[in-house]
Design an enzyme around this catalytic site. Structure first.
Site, PDB file in Angstrom:
ATOM      1  CG  ASN A   9      -1.740   1.200   1.418  1.00  0.00           C
ATOM      2  OD1 ASN A   9      -1.818   2.032   0.514  1.00  0.00           O
ATOM      3  ND2 ASN A   9      -2.391   1.315   2.571  1.00  0.00           N
ATOM      4  CE  LYS A  11      -0.370   3.200   4.755  1.00  0.00           C
ATOM      5  NZ  LYS A  11      -0.334   3.299   6.208  1.00  0.00           N
ATOM      6  CG  HIS A  96      -5.994   1.936   5.101  1.00  0.00           C
ATOM      7  ND1 HIS A  96      -5.601   2.870   6.027  1.00  0.00           N
ATOM      8  CD2 HIS A  96      -4.973   1.051   4.984  1.00  0.00           C
ATOM      9  CE1 HIS A  96      -4.371   2.562   6.444  1.00  0.00           C
ATOM     10  NE2 HIS A  96      -3.977   1.455   5.821  1.00  0.00           N
ATOM     11  CD  GLU A  98      -3.163   5.478   6.762  1.00  0.00           C
ATOM     12  OE1 GLU A  98      -3.089   5.540   5.524  1.00  0.00           O
ATOM     13  OE2 GLU A  98      -2.279   4.929   7.461  1.00  0.00           O
ATOM     14  CD  GLU A 168      -3.884  -2.628   7.231  1.00  0.00           C
ATOM     15  OE1 GLU A 168      -2.764  -2.873   6.776  1.00  0.00           O
ATOM     16  OE2 GLU A 168      -4.499  -1.578   7.009  1.00  0.00           O
ATOM     17  N   GLY A 174       1.972   2.043  11.025  1.00  0.00           N
ATOM     18  CA  GLY A 174       2.943   3.128  10.931  1.00  0.00           C
ATOM     19  C   GLY A 174       3.558   3.523  12.264  1.00  0.00           C
ATOM     20  CB  SER A 214       4.662  -1.966  12.312  1.00  0.00           C
ATOM     21  OG  SER A 214       4.248  -0.637  12.527  1.00  0.00           O
TER      22      SER A 214
HETATM   23  P1  PGA Z   1       2.432   0.081   7.846  1.00  0.00           P
HETATM   24  O1  PGA Z   1       1.000   0.322   7.178  1.00  0.00           O
HETATM   25  O2  PGA Z   1       2.980  -1.188   7.266  1.00  0.00           O
HETATM   26  O3  PGA Z   1       3.229   1.299   7.469  1.00  0.00           O
HETATM   27  O4  PGA Z   1       2.206  -0.018   9.322  1.00  0.00           O
HETATM   28  C1  PGA Z   1       0.141  -0.739   6.903  1.00  0.00           C
HETATM   29  C2  PGA Z   1      -1.099  -0.198   6.251  1.00  0.00           C
HETATM   30  O5  PGA Z   1      -1.532   0.896   6.588  1.00  0.00           O
HETATM   31  O6  PGA Z   1      -1.690  -0.847   5.361  1.00  0.00           O
END
Ligand code: PGA
Length: 251
Positions: A9, A11, A96, A98, A168, A174, A214
């Site tokens: 992803n 982003k 997601h 976010e 997730e 993150g 992460s």
């Molecule tokens: P990350 O994000 O691996 O940076 O923690 C995962 C995601 O948001 O899909």
């Protein structure tokens, strides 16, 4: 047969030329080193059509990170599922954390997007997961159950087969904090059991459930070794070639 998947992803990272260069390098790498898992690049909208051309003769798959909840029309700034499909992409991430947090996308809206994406011929990577205080107060199962029931369980069994679930935990995205392999396995099994009750054993056993949060080369192999973890949705580490390739190889 349950499919292993690693999805990157991206982003909101990389401009057009950076993204295309990166896609070219990943395409060349995986062409020379085929893996058993499906490897999906979930790029920003602006990269989709060109990345689709780049990966045409390789093994990589392509996805978007969001789509509109409306099929077409006067919705300035939106991108429809049909438009995504027309680029050659086969997947779209929906729900997601976010998008749930910053754009206030609720389960009803996510359900609408999911239905539309599937009817447009896309496969959906549907994200679910609890925030830290929900985990700490022992409500994580309840939260995920509601996200799945309201977001996905209104689908027909046939349409549900077009869905990959990504668990997730929001507190791990993150942040550098990762769910332990045991925490991931426990939730993935819980999710598979819910799907079993709703859609039956065959559908549940075929369902791919990804872990995200992460995930990195140092922890991927252990997390992926768990019985109900079928791969990962990778954010930060998907932007670094060596890290992403190492995570894919961990599967
Ligand atoms: P990350 O994000 O691996 O940076 O923690 C995962 C995601 O948001 O899909």
């Amino acid at each position: 047969m349950r499919r292993k998947i690693v999805a990157g992803n991206w982003k909101m990272n990389m401009d057009l030329s950076e993204g295309l260069k990166f896609a070219e390098s990943l395409n060349a790498y995986f062409k020379s080193k085929p893996v058993k898992a499906g490897v999906i690049l979930c790029t920003p909208f602006i990269h989709l059509a060109a990345v689709s051309e780049i990966i045409k003769n390789g093994t990589l798959l392509l996805g978007a990170q969001n789509c509109s909840s409306e099929p077409s029309g006067a919705f300035t700034g939106e991108i429809s599922a049909q438009m995504i499909k027309s680029t050659g992409a086969g997947y779209v991430i929906i729900g997601h954390s976010e998008r749930r947090t910053y754009y206030h996308e609720d389960d009803a809206l996510l359900n609408k997007k999911t239905q539309l994406a599937i009817s447009s011929g896309l496969n959906v990577i549907f994200c679910c997961g609890e925030v830290l205080n929900e985990r700490e107060s022992g409500k994580h199962r309840e939260v995920v159950k509601k996200q799945l029931e309201d977001g996905l369980f209104t689908l027909s069994a046939e349409n549900f087969r077009k869905v990959v679930i990504a668990y997730e935990p929001v507190w791990a995205i993150g942040t550098g904090l990762t769910a332990t392999p045991e925490q991931a396995q426990e939730m993935h099994k819980y999710i598979r059991d819910l799907v079993k009750v709703k859609f039956g054993t065959v559908v549940a056993e075929d369902l791919t459930i990804l872990y995200g949060g992460s995930c990195k080369p140092s922890n991927a192999a252990e997390i992926f070794s768990k019985q109900d973890v079928d791969g990962g949705l990778i954010g930060g580490a998907s932007l670094k070639r060596e890290d992403f390739c190492a995570i894919v190889e961990a599967i």
